[in-house]
Design a protein around this motif. Structure first.
Motif, PDB file in Angstrom:
ATOM      1  N   TYR A   1       0.846  -1.195   0.000  1.00  0.00           N
ATOM      2  CA  TYR A   1       0.000   0.000   0.000  1.00  0.00           C
ATOM      3  C   TYR A   1       0.877   1.240   0.000  1.00  0.00           C
ATOM      4  CZ  TYR A   1      -2.822   3.794   2.009  1.00  0.00           C
ATOM      5  OH  TYR A   1      -3.425   5.002   2.245  1.00  0.00           O
TER       6      TYR A   1
ATOM      7  N   SER B   1      -3.192   0.024  -3.738  1.00  0.00           N
ATOM      8  CA  SER B   1      -3.030  -1.249  -3.041  1.00  0.00           C
ATOM      9  C   SER B   1      -2.739  -2.343  -4.054  1.00  0.00           C
ATOM     10  CB  SER B   1      -4.307  -1.625  -2.273  1.00  0.00           C
ATOM     11  OG  SER B   1      -4.593  -0.679  -1.267  1.00  0.00           O
TER      12      SER B   1
ATOM     13  N   GLN C   1      -8.547  -4.118  -1.099  1.00  0.00           N
ATOM     14  CA  GLN C   1      -7.593  -5.120  -0.640  1.00  0.00           C
ATOM     15  C   GLN C   1      -8.250  -6.486  -0.476  1.00  0.00           C
ATOM     16  OE1 GLN C   1      -5.001  -4.009   2.550  1.00  0.00           O
ATOM     17  NE2 GLN C   1      -4.227  -2.198   1.471  1.00  0.00           N
TER      18      GLN C   1
END
Length: 419
Positions: free
Chosen positions: A333, A346, A394
C-alpha cells in the motif's frame, strides 16, 4: 518465553526500527532494547519530507515517530549518529564506528534505502539535491521558496513518486519546473501507460514541463552554481536547481558483508527474508526498505519501499523475534498527494503482470478507481479522490478469484458484493 536477560539490537533509526522497538515493549519484552541510527535526529517518518513538511503545511516536530522522551520512558537505548560498521554473526555482535562492540541475542536490520546517484558531470554543484533525509527536505524547502520568489527553474531527473511530489510542491511555491524522464510517461513502471498519462496531464495542467525519452548527461554551472542541464538527445534546459529523483537503492552492505543471503538487483534487490521476516540467519531479521519478503499471499519475493511497509513490517519482525508465529502477508500500500489529487494504491501489478485495466468513475474529473486485472483477478487497485475504499479493494486482491469486469466498472455495484 523470552529471557529478560536477552538483548535485542535494532540497526536503523527510521520508522521500521522505531515501531519494532515500540512493539517489543508492547508485547511485554523486558530485556534490553538497543536502537541504533546513523542520523542525529530521533526516528522520523519520511512521507512528509516530500509532502506536508516540504510544502510548509506541517511543522518539523510532526515528522517524528515518538516524542524525544519516549525512548527513555520505555527503556529503549537510543544511539543517534552512530554507524554500525560490521555484524559478526558467529560472535553475535555489532560493531559501531567508534569501535564499540554490542552483543545481541536477536538482531533486526532496518537500514532503509539511499537515493540512487547520477554519474555525470556537475553533480557536485551547489543547488543539486537528493531527497531522503530530514536535512535534505529542509534544504530543498529553502531552495523551493527561493526559486518561487525569484521565478527560478527547478529541473527534476525522474518522474517517480518523489519527483512528482516535489514538482507539485515546487509549483505551489511558484517555481518553474521541468521533469526529465527516460520512460514515455510518469510512473510508467508502476502504473503503466494507461494511468501514467493521467499524472502527466495533472502536472501539465499545473504548468510543469515534461521531457520524456531522455536522460541527464551533464549539469552545467558557473562559480559553483547550477546554470543548466543537458540531456542525451542534445537538449538543454535552464536550471537554478536540480533534484535527482531516479529511485532508491536498499542499504544492504552491512547484510552483504556479514554473509546474509541477498536478492539480485535484477529481481528487486534487498535482503532475502521468509514470510516471518527472518533472514538466512535464524537470529537476524530484516524489515522495511531492505526486506525482500517471500510473500505468502502474492507467491513471489517482493521488496516494497513505502511507508506502510515500514509501519507494519517493523512490528511484524519484532513479534517474530519474540518467537511468535508471523506470516507477513500485508497487501502493499502507498499513497500520494499532488495539488488537489489524493491517491491510494493497493496491490502489485507491474507492467507485464496484468492483461486489463478497468476504471470505475470519471478519469476526466480525476475521481475514480482503477483496477489492474489478470485473467479476471484483481491484482491492484488505485483510488483517486475516492475515499474509504481501501479495505474492499484489498479484499478483492486477497480473494484471488475472477470478478465481472462490467460489474467492477459500475459505480452502482458495491465493491463488497464482488468478493
Amino acid at each position: 518465553m523470552v529471557d529478560a536477560d536477552q538483548t535485542f539490537v535494532i540497526v536503523g533509526g527510521g520508522l521500521a526500527g522505531a515501531k519494532a522497538a515500540e512493539t517489543l515493549r508492547e508485547e511485554g519484552f523486558n530485556g534490553r532494547v538497543i536502537l541504533i541510527g546513523d542520523e542525529r535526529e530521533h526516528p522520523y517518518e519520511r512521507p512528509p519530507l516530500s509532502k506536508g513538511f516540504l510544502t510548509g503545511k506541517e511543522e518539523r516536530d510532526s515528522v517524528f515517530v515518538h516524542e524525544a522522551a519516549w525512548y527513555a520512558q520505555h527503556d529503549v537505548e537510543l544511539h543517534r549518529g552512530q554507524t554500525v560498521t560490521a555484524v559478526d554473526r558467529e560472535a553475535r555482535t555489532v560493531r559501531l564506528g567508534d569501535g564499540t562492540a554490542i552483543a545481541y541475542d536477536k538482531l533486526l536490520l532496518a537500514t532503509g534505502a539511499e537515493p540512487r546517484r547520477l554519474d555525470i558531470p556537475g553533480t557536485d554543484l551547489a543547488g543539486v539535491h537528493h531527497l531522503r533525509r530530514l536535512a535534505h527536505s529542509e534544504r530543498l524547502r529553502h531552495e523551493l521558496r527561493k526559486l518561487g520568489r525569484d521565478n527560478g527553474h527547478l529541473v527534476i531527473a525522474g518522474a517517480g513518486w518523489i519527483g512528482l511530489e516535489v514538482a507539485s510542491a515546487a509549483r505551489q511555491y511558484g517555481a518553474e519546473v521541468t521533469v526529465v524522464e527516460a520512460d514515455p510517461t510518469p510512473l510508467h513502471r508502476v502504473l503503466g501507460p494507461e494511468l501514467g498519462q493521467l499524472f502527466a496531464d495533472l502536472h501539465t495542467d499545473h504548468g510543469v514541463r515534461f521531457h520524456f525519452g531522455a536522460r541527464l548527461t551533464e549539469i552545467t554551472g558557473q562559480d559553483g552554481m547550477v546554470l543548466a542541464v543537458r540531456t542525451d538527445d542534445g537538449e538543454e534546459h535552464p536550471a537554478h536547481a536540480v533534484l535527482i529523483a531516479i529511485g532508491a537503492a536498499p542499504r544492504t552492505a552491512l547484510a552483504e558483508n556479514s554473509g546474509l543471503a541477498l536478492v539480485d538487483r535484477a529481481d528487486g534487490g534487498g535482503v532475502a527474508v521468509d514470510e516471518s521476516l527472518r533472514t538466512s540467519d535464524p537470529d537476524v531479521f530484516a524489515a522495511g526498505d531492505i526486506a525482500a519478503v517471500q510473500h505468502p499471499l502474492l507467491h513471489t519475493r517482493l521488496r516494497v519501499e513505502h511507508w506502510a511497509n515500514a509501519l507494519n513490517g517493523g512490528p511484524a519482525a519484532a513479534r517474530a523475534m519474540l518467537g511468535q508465529r508471523v506470516s507477513y502477508d500485508r497487501v502493499p500500500y502507498f499513497f500520494t498527494d499532488q495539488y488537489d489529487l489524493g491517491m491510494e494504491y493497493s496491490g502489485w501489478a507491474p507492467p507485464g503482470a496484468y492483461d486489463q485495466v478497468v476504471v470505475r468513475g470519471d478519469t476526466g474529473k480525476r475521481e475514480f478507481i482503477a483496477f489492474w486485472l489478470k485473467e479476471g483477478r484483481v491484482l491492484a487497485g488505485m483510488n483517486v479522490n475516492v475515499w474509504d475504499v481501501t479495505e474492499p479493494i484489498q479484499n478483492l486482491i486477497r480473494a484471488r478469484t475472477p470478478v465481472d469486469p462490467e460489474a467492477l466498472a459500475d459505480p452502482s455495484v458495491p465493491l463488497e458484493s464482488l468478493i
